[in-house]
Design an enzyme around this catalytic site. Sequence first.
Site, short mmCIF file in Angstrom:
data_model
loop_
_atom_site.label_atom_id
_atom_site.label_comp_id
_atom_site.label_asym_id
_atom_site.label_seq_id
_atom_site.Cartn_x
_atom_site.Cartn_y
_atom_site.Cartn_z
N TYR A 54 0.85 -1.18 0.00
CA TYR A 54 0.00 0.00 0.00
C TYR A 54 0.89 1.24 0.00
O TYR A 54 1.56 1.56 0.99
CB TYR A 54 -0.92 0.03 1.22
CG TYR A 54 -2.00 -1.03 1.24
CD1 TYR A 54 -2.31 -1.78 0.11
CD2 TYR A 54 -2.74 -1.28 2.39
CE1 TYR A 54 -3.30 -2.75 0.13
CE2 TYR A 54 -3.74 -2.24 2.43
CZ TYR A 54 -4.01 -2.98 1.29
OH TYR A 54 -5.00 -3.93 1.33
N GLN A 176 -9.34 -13.73 3.99
CA GLN A 176 -9.78 -12.38 3.65
C GLN A 176 -10.32 -12.37 2.22
O GLN A 176 -9.58 -12.16 1.26
CB GLN A 176 -8.60 -11.41 3.80
CG GLN A 176 -9.01 -9.95 3.81
CD GLN A 176 -7.82 -9.04 4.04
OE1 GLN A 176 -7.37 -8.39 3.11
NE2 GLN A 176 -7.32 -8.98 5.26
N SER A 205 -13.83 -4.74 1.26
CA SER A 205 -14.63 -3.98 0.30
C SER A 205 -16.14 -4.14 0.51
O SER A 205 -16.88 -4.44 -0.42
CB SER A 205 -14.27 -4.36 -1.14
OG SER A 205 -14.72 -3.40 -2.06
N PRO A 206 -16.65 -3.91 1.73
CA PRO A 206 -18.08 -4.07 1.98
C PRO A 206 -18.94 -3.06 1.21
O PRO A 206 -20.11 -3.31 0.98
CB PRO A 206 -18.21 -3.86 3.49
CG PRO A 206 -17.03 -3.01 3.86
CD PRO A 206 -15.93 -3.49 2.96
N LEU A 207 -18.34 -1.93 0.82
CA LEU A 207 -19.08 -0.91 0.06
C LEU A 207 -18.75 -0.97 -1.43
O LEU A 207 -19.09 -0.05 -2.17
CB LEU A 207 -18.78 0.49 0.60
CG LEU A 207 -19.02 0.72 2.09
CD1 LEU A 207 -18.87 2.20 2.42
CD2 LEU A 207 -20.38 0.20 2.52
N ALA A 208 -18.10 -2.05 -1.85
CA ALA A 208 -17.73 -2.20 -3.26
C ALA A 208 -16.94 -0.98 -3.74
O ALA A 208 -17.23 -0.39 -4.77
CB ALA A 208 -18.95 -2.44 -4.15
N LYS A 215 -23.69 6.86 -4.74
CA LYS A 215 -23.36 8.21 -5.25
C LYS A 215 -23.09 8.26 -6.75
O LYS A 215 -22.99 9.35 -7.32
CB LYS A 215 -22.14 8.76 -4.50
CG LYS A 215 -20.86 7.96 -4.69
CD LYS A 215 -19.77 8.51 -3.76
CE LYS A 215 -18.52 7.65 -3.80
NZ LYS A 215 -17.52 8.09 -2.80
#
Length: 353
Positions: A54, A176, A205-208, A215
Amino acid sequence: MVDYRYLGRSALKVSPITLGTMMFGNQTPDDVAFRIIDKAHEQGINFIDTADVYHDGKSEQTVGKGIKKHRDDWVLATKFVNSRDPKPNKGGYSRKWVYETVENSLRNLDTDYIDIIYFHRAVFDASLDEPVRAIADLIKAGKLRYFGVSNFRGWRIAEVAHLADQLGIDRPIASQPLYNIVNRTAEAEQLPAAVANGLGNVSYSPLARGVLTGKYNIGEAPGADTRAGRGDKRMHDVEFREESIEVAKKVAAHAAAKGTTAADFALAWVLNNQLITSAIAGPRTEEQWDGYIRALDVKIDADDEALVDSLVATGHPSTPGFTDPGHPVEGRVPRSAAGSAQIIPLSRTQRVA
């Protein structure tokens, strides 16, 4: 009160939300990152996730500084395998790289030990026994406490667990997988395979990657301050699809009628799966983190489950036939292309047997 849960069959307890730090060291300024870390600690969150790649180690460096005053309160996870260096042994499964990357991460994190190190992904043309042995030796040396796997198919989760048994070492404790409303493929075999082999599921990535905030609009260019607008390659490869945007709009409408936000609903839905131990929530801003914490108070009922099932079938992605190009399906190797095919080698213990 935080509902701490045992991670797999281990005696380690973790919070249901893991603080993800992919944005730290880059999009999130350090002062904001430190406030988020301190706030999460005060709220009872004890699980934090980063990776060696990262932002070329900058995320690890920020995390190390942020958790230093409460280091032993945190379950600290990082990852190895990936590398941006083209040299042949900078990355992968070799003992040489496992030792090198762990030492690099210890320096970046400014800590004496790492609680969990994950295989970041599968390497199709390398056997698993060498890195598992190396990890076991580093655990014995006190530099690691546990290990886990990320983005592993079900059979590979079972293989690494059984390999650990054959080597006489502790099994991995965490898997994971990618998991959210618009990509439910982990339900087919990754989640149950992990549980069956004693691993807890720590999904990401629960919110993709922001799609499930609702939004984005089909046919409209994404805002410049959004992940899609910044040209995030992984998001465009995996999540930014018309079918997922359409699902997100319907989820947002349902969440609003329920009196919550699309993002809070999406994270709460992931956590409502009994096979999930913890979900990684990666904020860019402090406001986003506040939203993730709110999701712990959202209750998912049978009507909510039915709504999601009507939008995306269990075990499937929102888009028929979609496969993540970063983690391709490996079950077909045409004989006509055998010269360039990657054949999965047996582990050393299998060869001996």
